[in-house]
Design a protein around this motif. Sequence first.
Motif, PDB file in Angstrom:
ATOM      1  N   GLY A 155       9.266 -10.939 -10.569  1.00  0.00           N
ATOM      2  CA  GLY A 155      10.666 -10.680  -9.530  1.00  0.00           C
ATOM      3  C   GLY A 155      11.912 -10.954 -10.175  1.00  0.00           C
ATOM      4  O   GLY A 155      12.736 -11.032  -8.999  1.00  0.00           O
ATOM      5  N   GLN A 156      12.165 -10.899 -11.246  1.00  0.00           N
ATOM      6  CA  GLN A 156      13.640 -10.899 -11.742  1.00  0.00           C
ATOM      7  C   GLN A 156      13.873  -9.374 -12.256  1.00  0.00           C
ATOM      8  O   GLN A 156      13.417  -8.246 -11.887  1.00  0.00           O
ATOM      9  CB  GLN A 156      13.536 -12.125 -12.884  1.00  0.00           C
ATOM     10  N   GLY A 157      14.816  -9.365 -13.331  1.00  0.00           N
ATOM     11  CA  GLY A 157      15.093  -8.184 -13.728  1.00  0.00           C
ATOM     12  C   GLY A 157      15.921  -7.372 -12.802  1.00  0.00           C
ATOM     13  O   GLY A 157      16.700  -7.982 -12.094  1.00  0.00           O
ATOM     14  N   ASP A 158      15.717  -6.048 -12.750  1.00  0.00           N
ATOM     15  CA  ASP A 158      16.454  -5.140 -11.887  1.00  0.00           C
ATOM     16  C   ASP A 158      15.969  -5.153 -10.409  1.00  0.00           C
ATOM     17  O   ASP A 158      16.630  -4.558  -9.401  1.00  0.00           O
ATOM     18  CB  ASP A 158      16.194  -3.614 -12.577  1.00  0.00           C
ATOM     19  N   ASN A 159      14.898  -6.100 -10.048  1.00  0.00           N
ATOM     20  CA  ASN A 159      14.503  -6.006  -8.665  1.00  0.00           C
ATOM     21  C   ASN A 159      15.556  -6.412  -7.942  1.00  0.00           C
ATOM     22  O   ASN A 159      16.160  -7.375  -8.117  1.00  0.00           O
ATOM     23  CB  ASN A 159      13.111  -6.809  -8.437  1.00  0.00           C
ATOM     24  N   ALA A 160      15.757  -5.869  -6.848  1.00  0.00           N
ATOM     25  CA  ALA A 160      16.707  -6.471  -5.659  1.00  0.00           C
ATOM     26  C   ALA A 160      16.433  -5.818  -4.346  1.00  0.00           C
ATOM     27  O   ALA A 160      16.467  -4.492  -3.938  1.00  0.00           O
ATOM     28  CB  ALA A 160      18.304  -6.014  -5.943  1.00  0.00           C
ATOM     29  N   PHE A 161      15.834  -6.674  -3.459  1.00  0.00           N
ATOM     30  CA  PHE A 161      15.501  -6.018  -2.051  1.00  0.00           C
ATOM     31  C   PHE A 161      16.007  -7.072  -1.102  1.00  0.00           C
ATOM     32  O   PHE A 161      16.466  -8.063  -1.107  1.00  0.00           O
ATOM     33  CB  PHE A 161      13.828  -6.501  -2.106  1.00  0.00           C
ATOM     34  N   THR A 162      15.748  -6.236   0.220  1.00  0.00           N
ATOM     35  CA  THR A 162      16.551  -6.928   1.380  1.00  0.00           C
ATOM     36  C   THR A 162      15.511  -7.938   2.084  1.00  0.00           C
ATOM     37  O   THR A 162      14.549  -7.602   1.802  1.00  0.00           O
ATOM     38  CB  THR A 162      17.051  -5.784   2.465  1.00  0.00           C
ATOM     39  N   PRO A 163      15.927  -8.925   2.869  1.00  0.00           N
ATOM     40  CA  PRO A 163      15.000  -9.654   3.717  1.00  0.00           C
ATOM     41  C   PRO A 163      14.357  -8.884   4.485  1.00  0.00           C
ATOM     42  O   PRO A 163      13.016  -9.226   4.526  1.00  0.00           O
ATOM     43  CB  PRO A 163      15.984 -10.529   4.304  1.00  0.00           C
ATOM     44  N   LEU A 164      14.702  -7.955   5.286  1.00  0.00           N
ATOM     45  CA  LEU A 164      13.780  -6.980   5.991  1.00  0.00           C
ATOM     46  C   LEU A 164      12.674  -6.365   4.936  1.00  0.00           C
ATOM     47  O   LEU A 164      11.502  -6.227   5.440  1.00  0.00           O
ATOM     48  CB  LEU A 164      14.570  -5.767   6.855  1.00  0.00           C
ATOM     49  N   GLN A 165      13.025  -5.742   4.164  1.00  0.00           N
ATOM     50  CA  GLN A 165      12.188  -5.166   3.064  1.00  0.00           C
ATOM     51  C   GLN A 165      10.796  -6.216   2.882  1.00  0.00           C
ATOM     52  O   GLN A 165       9.765  -5.857   2.683  1.00  0.00           O
ATOM     53  CB  GLN A 165      12.526  -4.612   1.980  1.00  0.00           C
ATOM     54  N   LEU A 166      11.465  -7.519   2.309  1.00  0.00           N
ATOM     55  CA  LEU A 166      10.392  -8.577   1.923  1.00  0.00           C
ATOM     56  C   LEU A 166       9.517  -8.936   3.147  1.00  0.00           C
ATOM     57  O   LEU A 166       8.173  -9.167   2.980  1.00  0.00           O
ATOM     58  CB  LEU A 166      11.336  -9.823   1.341  1.00  0.00           C
ATOM     59  N   ALA A 167      10.233  -8.909   4.406  1.00  0.00           N
ATOM     60  CA  ALA A 167       9.284  -9.161   5.392  1.00  0.00           C
ATOM     61  C   ALA A 167       8.322  -8.133   5.751  1.00  0.00           C
ATOM     62  O   ALA A 167       7.123  -8.484   6.208  1.00  0.00           O
ATOM     63  CB  ALA A 167      10.184  -9.618   6.756  1.00  0.00           C
ATOM     64  N   ASN A 168       8.821  -6.968   5.714  1.00  0.00           N
ATOM     65  CA  ASN A 168       7.721  -5.854   5.932  1.00  0.00           C
ATOM     66  C   ASN A 168       6.789  -5.955   4.681  1.00  0.00           C
ATOM     67  O   ASN A 168       5.401  -5.369   4.966  1.00  0.00           O
ATOM     68  CB  ASN A 168       8.368  -4.719   6.051  1.00  0.00           C
ATOM     69  N   TYR A 169       7.009  -6.078   3.600  1.00  0.00           N
ATOM     70  CA  TYR A 169       6.205  -6.357   2.190  1.00  0.00           C
ATOM     71  C   TYR A 169       4.997  -7.369   2.644  1.00  0.00           C
ATOM     72  O   TYR A 169       3.896  -7.203   2.609  1.00  0.00           O
ATOM     73  CB  TYR A 169       7.003  -6.705   1.214  1.00  0.00           C
ATOM     74  N   CYS A 170       5.570  -8.602   3.355  1.00  0.00           N
ATOM     75  CA  CYS A 170       4.844  -9.705   3.720  1.00  0.00           C
ATOM     76  C   CYS A 170       3.639  -9.081   4.863  1.00  0.00           C
ATOM     77  O   CYS A 170       2.460  -9.606   4.925  1.00  0.00           O
ATOM     78  CB  CYS A 170       5.345 -10.759   4.153  1.00  0.00           C
ATOM     79  N   ALA A 171       4.234  -8.350   5.779  1.00  0.00           N
ATOM     80  CA  ALA A 171       3.431  -7.807   6.686  1.00  0.00           C
ATOM     81  C   ALA A 171       2.294  -6.749   6.163  1.00  0.00           C
ATOM     82  O   ALA A 171       1.286  -6.948   6.895  1.00  0.00           O
ATOM     83  CB  ALA A 171       4.315  -7.118   7.635  1.00  0.00           C
ATOM     84  N   ALA A 172       2.785  -6.068   5.116  1.00  0.00           N
ATOM     85  CA  ALA A 172       1.630  -5.335   4.708  1.00  0.00           C
ATOM     86  C   ALA A 172       0.328  -6.204   4.062  1.00  0.00           C
ATOM     87  O   ALA A 172      -0.591  -5.611   4.165  1.00  0.00           O
ATOM     88  CB  ALA A 172       2.271  -4.314   3.705  1.00  0.00           C
ATOM     89  N   ILE A 173       0.890  -7.079   3.500  1.00  0.00           N
ATOM     90  CA  ILE A 173      -0.037  -8.127   2.682  1.00  0.00           C
ATOM     91  C   ILE A 173      -0.882  -8.765   3.930  1.00  0.00           C
ATOM     92  O   ILE A 173      -2.176  -8.656   3.963  1.00  0.00           O
ATOM     93  CB  ILE A 173       0.671  -9.164   1.910  1.00  0.00           C
ATOM     94  N   ALA A 174      -0.460  -9.254   4.956  1.00  0.00           N
ATOM     95  CA  ALA A 174      -0.990  -9.999   6.003  1.00  0.00           C
ATOM     96  C   ALA A 174      -2.277  -8.689   6.592  1.00  0.00           C
ATOM     97  O   ALA A 174      -3.254  -9.180   7.042  1.00  0.00           O
ATOM     98  CB  ALA A 174      -0.171 -10.139   7.262  1.00  0.00           C
ATOM     99  N   THR A 175      -1.650  -7.486   6.747  1.00  0.00           N
ATOM    100  CA  THR A 175      -2.673  -6.770   7.358  1.00  0.00           C
ATOM    101  C   THR A 175      -3.688  -5.902   6.184  1.00  0.00           C
ATOM    102  O   THR A 175      -4.343  -4.921   6.554  1.00  0.00           O
ATOM    103  CB  THR A 175      -2.179  -5.368   7.919  1.00  0.00           C
ATOM    104  N   SER A 176      -3.671  -6.465   5.107  1.00  0.00           N
ATOM    105  CA  SER A 176      -4.547  -5.916   3.906  1.00  0.00           C
ATOM    106  C   SER A 176      -4.075  -4.323   3.441  1.00  0.00           C
ATOM    107  O   SER A 176      -4.927  -3.612   3.464  1.00  0.00           O
ATOM    108  CB  SER A 176      -5.933  -6.008   4.232  1.00  0.00           C
ATOM    109  N   GLY A 177      -2.794  -4.101   3.706  1.00  0.00           N
ATOM    110  CA  GLY A 177      -2.492  -2.800   3.262  1.00  0.00           C
ATOM    111  C   GLY A 177      -1.776  -2.139   3.913  1.00  0.00           C
ATOM    112  O   GLY A 177      -1.313  -0.839   3.824  1.00  0.00           O
TER     113      GLY A 177
END
Length: 689
Positions: free
Chosen positions: A524-546
Amino acid sequence: MDLHKKQQMHRLAVLVGGCVVCGLIVVANLFSLQIIHGDEYADQANHLFTYTSTSAASRGDILDRNGETLVTNTTVYGLRITYAFWEKDGQNDKILQLVNMIEADEDAELNDTLPISSGRYGAYTYTKDTDSSDYTSMQKFCANEGWDTDMSADAVMTALRERYEIPAETGMTDARKIVGVRYQMDQEQFSMYNAFSLASNISMDLVAKISEQHEDYPGVEVDTRAERDVQTEYAANILGYVGPIFAEDWDKYKEEGYSMNAKVGKTGAEQAFEEYLRGTDGERTIETDSRGNVVSENETVEAQSGNNVVLTLDINLQKVAEESLASQCRSISGARGGAAVAIDVTNGEILALANYPTYDLETFNEDYNELSQDELTPLLNRSIAGTYAPGSTYKICTAVAGLEEGVIDADTRIYDEGVYTYFKGYQPRCWIYSSTGHGHGWEDVTGAIQDSCNYFFFETGRLLGGDKLESYAKQFGFGDYTGLELSGEKKGRVAGPTARAAAQENDPSLRDWSGGDTIQAAIGQGDNAFTPLQLANYCAAIATSGTQYEAHLLRSVKAYDYSETVYTKESRVRSKIEAKDSTWELVHEGMAKVTGEDGTAASVFQNYPIKVAGKSGTAQVTGTERDNGIFISYAPYDDPQIAICVVIEGGDSGNNVAPVVRDIYNAYFYSRSGSDSVSDDTGNYDVIA
């Protein structure tokens, strides 16, 4: 008859002849007027000219998902001048009298954008910077008049005084008052088709005074208008504000049927849902004869209020998120700001978008200069426009990619030596080595998630390669818009060979992608840079198994009188991350361990009555002494409903951020009001709802 008398008779004859000729001409003209063209001129004299003026409609309300009103309207009074009734002769004197009355009214706001001072100290000066919209508008006005656009303020005032025929004996201050209004009338194209709003927010005392003296000021009317009334101190970045149409935007709004003095959404929901919130203006028809005398006036179209917008936002949850975020940021020495996002995992509805620091919409105009100069940038909507390295929260993406590509499986065990020595020139360390001098030892994937083991994910990332890792990151929505309706959302930046090559086209000095870049991206370092909304929606995708939905803020639109629902927002799947059930089970298990007995967030969620999944992150920030703290989470573990991401700039660790997540869960699961405490100091919880 002597010569003198002959001359007199001759002159008399000439005079009589001239009179006869003039009489014949008059008779001929009368004959033409009355006999030949009589009917034609009679028609013209009797012809009526019809003009239409606009009466502004009020905007619709904005409500939260539970029907609580967030923004509505309040009635305010202003002064409007209607062209057909306004006496042009002597108008400068009338304007000066009116301006003096308005200035004596404590809260009244005069419509005057001329960026020139009143000249009280012997000379006029500019009051706005050359890059301000008011100054730019004045320059355009000067250009249209054929004047030099670089004139001094004194020169502009001299030209305007001449244009508006203001006598030389009129003092500088009084002349500025008259010129300001006359200039504004021209700017807003005051005419039969456009009434002029002279002042707003006038008191009832001034309303009464103008009403009593209406015969002295023909054409000046008390204007009743609906102004926005924000009924919450929260969600400033989400709700936004309205303002007048800028000159440079007028052509666009004119095509859409707006009047020149209309107010439109400038930011936030006010701007995003303008098409629903704007009302339908009414019309008043005025008839005049050929001399400009008003014959009649009628309301031909009644103004209709705009529709009411229902947001997905839960204002009580928003309140808790803002207050908890602010409290946690203030309690951490060196913290600079942060954001908290809560989203419904089942449909992508945004429940909260909190920022710290923030501002109060009620005093926004008064506070703007201070807010815009604040080093902590309270005007930045961090939740959708702040981009941050995700730190260890990204390791879930690396785990999914590694499991799906077969470079690791449930039985894979990697020994953490503390220092990753695969590359000769780049040998990063696991975070625990810096604290203890040794690594985690043997780790499988769930244990590596629980312990946030860098070494495990360095190796997983190297085996995957940068291309595969980048591909999975994009499937999770990183580097792209989430679907949010608000303007200002950032796409973020994905680390990977393709993204690096694209960036090199704009910046050739960037080096080529390397293996070292891949292992940094994997944690999660290097060039990666995301918004809190993107990270929340990423977590939602994990919660729903994709299954990842488009994040959205609009829930529905109600008719202006709430009699019916005119639009309902349908949730849409943004992407489907295809992965085996076993993959999801492993990452879910690892995230449950994070909040479990020996996890990195165990102290925060100890004895919590609902099983929670989470992942902490600590992201290094170049040029700063303190790391950012990040935490993503979803709950309940067995039946996910809500996903949360909290970021605190300078928060130092994800564990420092996790208490905000817990407070949001308390409000969501246990508190009807969204503000009551549901735990005591011992960590015992009482279920309220």
